[in-house]
Scaffold this active site. Structure first.
Site, PDB file in Angstrom:
ATOM      1  N   THR A 158       0.822  -1.209   0.000  1.00  0.00           N
ATOM      2  CA  THR A 158       0.000   0.000   0.000  1.00  0.00           C
ATOM      3  C   THR A 158       0.856   1.259   0.000  1.00  0.00           C
ATOM      4  O   THR A 158       0.461   2.287  -0.562  1.00  0.00           O
ATOM      5  CB  THR A 158      -0.944  -0.024   1.213  1.00  0.00           C
ATOM      6  OG1 THR A 158      -1.800  -1.160   1.085  1.00  0.00           O
ATOM      7  CG2 THR A 158      -1.795   1.224   1.307  1.00  0.00           C
ATOM      8  N   THR A 190       1.671  -4.616   4.111  1.00  0.00           N
ATOM      9  CA  THR A 190       1.546  -4.979   5.524  1.00  0.00           C
ATOM     10  C   THR A 190       0.924  -6.357   5.732  1.00  0.00           C
ATOM     11  O   THR A 190       1.067  -6.932   6.810  1.00  0.00           O
ATOM     12  CB  THR A 190       0.682  -3.937   6.267  1.00  0.00           C
ATOM     13  OG1 THR A 190      -0.600  -3.867   5.634  1.00  0.00           O
ATOM     14  CG2 THR A 190       1.330  -2.577   6.266  1.00  0.00           C
TER      15      THR A 190
HETATM   16  N1  LIG Z   1      -1.468  -2.032   3.947  1.00  0.00           N
HETATM   17  C1  LIG Z   1      -0.995  -2.899   3.043  1.00  0.00           C
HETATM   18  O1  LIG Z   1       0.127  -2.792   2.614  1.00  0.00           O
HETATM   19  C2  LIG Z   1      -1.899  -4.009   2.635  1.00  0.00           C
HETATM   20  C3  LIG Z   1      -1.713  -4.514   1.236  1.00  0.00           C
HETATM   21  N2  LIG Z   1      -2.839  -5.361   0.901  1.00  0.00           N
HETATM   22  C4  LIG Z   1      -0.438  -5.332   1.079  1.00  0.00           C
HETATM   23  O2  LIG Z   1      -0.130  -6.150   1.905  1.00  0.00           O
HETATM   24  O3  LIG Z   1       0.238  -5.163   0.087  1.00  0.00           O
END
Ligand SMILES: NC(=O)C[C@H](N)C(=O)O
Length: 320
Positions: free
Chosen positions: A12, A85
């Site tokens: 993200t 994340t």
């Molecule tokens: N906040 C994030 O980065 C979540 C995203 N779906 C990922 O893991 O790439």
């Protein structure tokens, strides 16, 4: 001037809105520019992938850790990895398992996309770069810096799907705080020695089987049938499973497939306390995963199987 390398993988922090949903397309150089001025730091950048972390494969994670090691071999003072994340705690833990160097490897990311009105990524990245260059972060292994705190990779978990304070380490807490550009030490947990894993070879398949009230043996047996070299039970409470799962677990262990018991509860250890539950599993030879999450337990069991397929418990001794 401290030298830090920024290795971007997507997530993200690198995402922008598209008609099809968030898409991780922003390159490392742009992420660095958005982090603002970083006096005293010389930062080099490279892009490994631009993918969301839910799409990373086991091979991608090994390639990432190999890339981190290459950068360290080049002589930088620390490495920062930008990462989605969703699975950051897994890549960070793999990096930590093999990290035999005092220099910090710091994972970070964001909960709001790069093109959000108030993105959290730039501040997280600035913090992570400062941590990677700071002597207080040396000898702590791989770290995860997020929302003003840094956690040791071991034990860190994503605890909120959307809030910017996404991560925590239940029962452990953060090891560093970052405030107004200063890195403040909080704790120095002991680390077991690094594992001499060959990251050029695929790690053995280890599946996680989740338990719930009334769950049966079907998924555990399916994991064995799919060729799992080991299985992690995402058990109930302090490490209990419904009786049909315990029966199948005993059969797997007897057949040479190690079973590691972790819990679906985010905080606290597992222990063989209950007759018919954890005590039965332990009596039948299952291993207990301390307070590791099922997915970090999965990586540790897989690494142990890679290093000693006949006696993974020997590798795990002192690490749980
Ligand atoms: N906040 C994030 O980065 C979540 C995203 N779906 C990922 O893991 O790439």
């Amino acid at each position: 001037m401290a030298r830090v390398h920024l290795l971007a993988t997507g997530g993200t922090i690198a995402s922008r809105r598209t008609d099809g949903g968030l898409s991780a397309t922003t390159p490392a150089a742009e992420l660095l520019t958005a982090a603002g001025p970083l006096p005293g730091l010389e930062v080099t950048v490279s892009d490994l992938t631009t993918v969301p972390s839910f799409a990373l494969t086991e091979a991608d994670a090994r390639a990432l850790v190999r890339a981190v090691r290459e950068q360290l071999a080049g002589g930088v003072d620390g490495v920062v990895v930008t990462h989605g994340t969703d699975t950051m705690e897994e890549s960070a833990f793999l990096a930590d398992l093999v990290h035999d160097d005092p220099r910090p490897v710091v994972f970070t990311g964001a909960q709001r996309p790069f093109d959000a009105p108030a993105p959290d990524g730039p501040a997280n990245l600035a913090d992570a770069l400062r941590v990677a260059a700071d002597p207080a972060a040396r000898d702590l292994g791989a770290l995860l810096a997020f929302d003003g705190l840094a956690f040791a990779a071991r034990g860190v978990r994503k605890l909120d799907t959307l809030r910017s304070a996404a991560f925590g380490a239940p029962g452990r807490g953060p090891v560093l705080r970052v405030a107004a550009g200063a890195v403040l030490p909080l704790a120095r947990p002991p680390r077991p020695p690094a594992l001499p894993l060959d990251l050029g070879a695929a790690l053995p398949r280890v599946d996680v089987v989740a338990c719930h009230q009334g769950s049966d043996d079907a998924l555990l047996r399916a994991a064995a049938a799919a060729g799992a070299a080991g299985v992690v039970l995402e058990a109930l409470g302090v490490g209990n499973v419904p009786p049909p799962v315990a029966t199948a677990a005993a059969e797997l262990v007897a057949g040479g497939v190690p079973v590691l018991v972790c819990s679906r509860v985010p905080a606290g250890p597992v222990a063989p306390l209950y007759a018919g539950g954890g005590a039965r599993l332990a009596g039948d030879g299952a291993l207990f995963g301390g307070d590791l999450s099922p997915w970090q337990g999965r990586l540790l069991l897989s690494a142990a199987l890679a290093l000693d397929p006949r006696d993974p418990a020997g590798v795990l001794a002192g690490r749980l």
